[in-house]
Design an enzyme around this catalytic site. Structure first.
Site, mmCIF file in Angstrom:
data_model
loop_
_atom_site.group_PDB
_atom_site.id
_atom_site.type_symbol
_atom_site.label_atom_id
_atom_site.label_comp_id
_atom_site.label_asym_id
_atom_site.label_seq_id
_atom_site.Cartn_x
_atom_site.Cartn_y
_atom_site.Cartn_z
ATOM 1 N N CYS A 267 2.447 21.742 -14.392
ATOM 2 C CA CYS A 267 1.780 23.047 -14.377
ATOM 3 C C CYS A 267 0.780 23.155 -13.228
ATOM 4 C CB CYS A 267 1.074 23.272 -15.705
ATOM 5 S SG CYS A 267 2.244 23.157 -17.050
ATOM 6 N N GLU A 268 1.298 23.160 -12.012
ATOM 7 C CA GLU A 268 0.501 23.316 -10.797
ATOM 8 C C GLU A 268 1.425 23.965 -9.782
ATOM 9 O OE1 GLU A 268 -2.611 21.974 -9.877
ATOM 10 O OE2 GLU A 268 -2.992 20.819 -11.708
ATOM 11 N N GLY B 136 0.040 0.875 9.926
ATOM 12 C CA GLY B 136 0.042 2.275 10.312
ATOM 13 C C GLY B 136 1.243 2.765 11.084
ATOM 14 N N ARG C 223 3.287 12.933 -2.410
ATOM 15 C CA ARG C 223 3.110 13.133 -0.967
ATOM 16 C C ARG C 223 3.286 14.582 -0.508
ATOM 17 N NH1 ARG C 223 5.771 11.212 2.533
ATOM 18 N NH2 ARG C 223 4.104 10.736 3.980
ATOM 19 N N GLU D 93 -0.371 -5.651 9.579
ATOM 20 C CA GLU D 93 -0.442 -5.176 8.193
ATOM 21 C C GLU D 93 0.449 -3.972 7.931
ATOM 22 O OE1 GLU D 93 -4.567 -4.144 7.794
ATOM 23 O OE2 GLU D 93 -5.256 -6.207 7.742
ATOM 24 N N PRO D 94 1.735 -4.053 8.214
ATOM 25 C CA PRO D 94 2.579 -2.884 7.955
ATOM 26 C C PRO D 94 2.760 -2.669 6.448
ATOM 27 C CG PRO D 94 3.957 -4.753 8.540
ATOM 28 C CD PRO D 94 2.527 -5.211 8.700
ATOM 29 N N GLY D 95 2.738 -1.419 6.040
ATOM 30 C CA GLY D 95 3.047 -1.076 4.653
ATOM 31 C C GLY D 95 4.258 -0.174 4.642
ATOM 32 N N ARG D 96 3.994 1.088 4.973
ATOM 33 C CA ARG D 96 5.045 2.112 4.964
ATOM 34 C C ARG D 96 6.316 1.688 5.697
ATOM 35 N NH1 ARG D 96 3.749 7.512 4.770
ATOM 36 N NH2 ARG D 96 1.645 6.946 5.444
ATOM 37 N N TYR E 115 4.094 4.737 -0.945
ATOM 38 C CA TYR E 115 3.143 5.731 -1.453
ATOM 39 C C TYR E 115 3.825 6.721 -2.393
ATOM 40 C CZ TYR E 115 0.607 3.530 2.321
ATOM 41 O OH TYR E 115 0.033 2.585 3.137
HETATM 42 C C1 LIG Z 1 -3.150 1.432 4.249
HETATM 43 C C2 LIG Z 1 -3.483 0.300 5.120
HETATM 44 C C3 LIG Z 1 -2.452 -0.390 5.788
HETATM 45 C C4 LIG Z 1 -1.017 0.023 5.742
HETATM 46 O O1 LIG Z 1 -0.774 1.268 6.320
HETATM 47 P P1 LIG Z 1 0.720 1.757 6.541
HETATM 48 O O2 LIG Z 1 0.575 3.089 7.167
HETATM 49 O O3 LIG Z 1 1.351 1.839 5.196
HETATM 50 O O4 LIG Z 1 1.390 0.773 7.416
HETATM 51 C C5 LIG Z 1 -2.803 -1.497 6.530
HETATM 52 N N1 LIG Z 1 -4.103 -1.911 6.637
HETATM 53 C C6 LIG Z 1 -5.104 -1.254 6.017
HETATM 54 C C7 LIG Z 1 -6.493 -1.750 6.167
HETATM 55 C C8 LIG Z 1 -4.840 -0.137 5.241
HETATM 56 O O5 LIG Z 1 -5.837 0.518 4.646
#
Ligand SMILES: *Cc1c(COP(=O)(O)O)cnc(C)c1O
Length: 430
Positions: free
Chosen positions: A356-357, A250, A326, A287-290, A385
């Site tokens: 078409c939106e 997050g 997004r 758990e970093p994603g973004r 994303y």
């Molecule tokens: C989406 C998600 C993440 C990653 O979130 P980011 O904002 O991309 O870092 C980590 N853990 C869980 C459980 C998620 O649903």
């Protein structure tokens, strides 16, 4: 720290005046010519840099960075991360199959999150021997126990607790309040761990928390983890020791122009979490994603037309909301830059796609240099994303993807063909 010593937040830059935008040493103009547009371009170097920022910031304790696959699930990116020691946070059986396809040995570094796991997904993960199921309800825990007994494989689980912490972000990506569908009320968690303590198919392995996405301040992370830590100590006193605290993902980035010091941000985040975990000696999962992939990526499109309607000027690109949703979904801001620098007075325009939106826009009332049909533009910070949430709406073929490492660019996903799209369909009864 002077601004010049802050490392650039993005791998995209103009190497010389009048030179086209580059990703590392590779020209986006050359990539667009070779692979067409719309095109996603990612920097492998930046993704690894970001992974290492996390790995270094938490080097003082036993930890594992489990990249959140849903942010960008390209196989080549998963392979890159697996090869550099990352684990994975998955939210579906499909994502597990992606991980297994590129790094079967990484199964032991996988955590499985999500509020609605199905029996086939649970079985797949049990058979693969994943590290931990992050369980989001009592019903799910019962189902997990039943499948574990059936397959004779002990399930390591963590309860994903809902800490009731408010994190300032877009309401669609906030998850840490009691009113959200995610997690188990933290006040109920102790009782649930107790109730399954004797089950031979369930191993209380950890506890997890994830309060939302694109959170810019470190404070809510600290508060959430502090609440979790308190519960860990309580459980230990009750004879239920846990091996793992999973702090979730997050951490947000800066989608606007200007300097963003990723290293300082991760250091501040690590500080908040470490402070909340003082005295805890178990393993920490993140758990970093973004944060790992967003700024590494750009979506390159070509201007098809410009037109005026009343007082508005529209720049119509060949990329659209189906490629990057997004802005339409979260009113998200993406910086847009011309791939070839355009001299001249800036104009206020809307940048839109052909879908078409009316929601199909990338920017509204944005000041941009003069753009003409045929010009290339780059939407920055599109690595997370973006492709992951793309669709075939309007029967549009999804973009190709290129990964740049050092001076080399490599196609990691070819552009879809119309044959790909039509293949699963049937016109007449069989
Ligand atoms: C989406 C998600 C993440 C990653 O979130 P980011 O904002 O991309 O870092 C980590 N853990 C869980 C459980 C998620 O649903």
């Amino acid at each position: 720290m002077t601004t010049s010593s802050i490392p650039p937040a993005r791998p995209f830059h103009y190497p010389r005046p009048k030179a086209p935008l580059h990703c590392g040493k590779v020209s986006l103009q050359a990539l667009a010519r070779r692979y067409g547009t719309p095109l996603y371009v990612y920097s492998a170097d930046q993704i690894l840099e970001r992974l290492q920022l996390f790995q270094q910031a938490f080097a003082g304790r036993e930890h594992l960075v489990c990249y959140a696959v849903k942010a960008n699930s390209a196989l080549a990116i998963l392979k890159l991360l697996a090869d550099h020691g990352a684990g994975f946070d998955i939210v579906s059986g499909g994502e597990l199959q992606r991980v297994l396809a590129v790094a079967p040995q990484a199964a032991e570094r996988v955590v499985f999150s999500g509020v609605g796991k199905t029996i086939p997904e649970i079985d797949l993960a049990l058979n693969a021997g994943i590290l931990q199921f992050n369980v989001e309800s009592e019903g799910e825990l019962e189902l997990l126990a039943e499948r574990a007994r059936k397959l004779k494989r002990k399930a390591r689980f963590a309860l994903r607790v809902n800490p009731d912490v408010f994190a300032e972000t877009h309401p669609y990506i906030s998850t840490g309040l009691r009113e959200h569908k995610f997690g188990i009320d933290i006040r109920k968690a102790l009782g649930i761990y107790r109730s399954v303590a004797g089950n031979r198919w369930l191993q209380p392995h950890g506890i997890s928390v994830h309060i939302g996405s694109q959170i810019r301040s470190s404070e809510p992370f600290g508060s959430a983890v502090a609440r979790v830590h308190k519960l860990v100590r309580q459980l230990e006193r009750e004879g239920i020791p846990l091996k793992v605290v999973d702090a979730g993902g997050g951490l947000g980035i800066d989608y606007h122009a200007g300097h963003f010091d990723a290293a300082a941000k991760v250091a501040e985040y690590a500080e908040a979490i470490s402070a909340a975990l003082q005295g805890y000696n178990g393993r920490l999962l993140l758990e970093p994603g973004r944060f790992l992939v967003a700024q590494a990526g750009a979506l390159v499109g070509r201007v098809l037309h410009t037109k005026r309607n009343g007082s508005k000027t529209f720049v119509i690109a060949d990329a659209a909301m189906n490629d990057l949703i997004r802005p339409a979904l979260y009113q998200a801001h993406h910086e847009i830059v011309p791939v070839s620098p355009r001299p001249g007075k800036k104009h206020v325009v809307d940048v839109v796609g052909p879908v078409c939106e009316s929601g199909d826009f990338f920017a509204r009332d944005r000041e941009l240099p003069p753009l003409r049909a045929g010009d290339l533009i780059a939407l920055l910070d599109a690595g997370a994303y973006g492709m992951a949430q793309s669709s075939n709406y309007n029967t549009r073929l999804r973009p190709a993807e290129v990964l740049v490492q050092g001076g080399k660019a490599r196609l990691i996903r070819r552009r879809e063909t119309i044959a790909d799209l039509l293949a699963p369909e049937q016109i007449t009864a069989q």
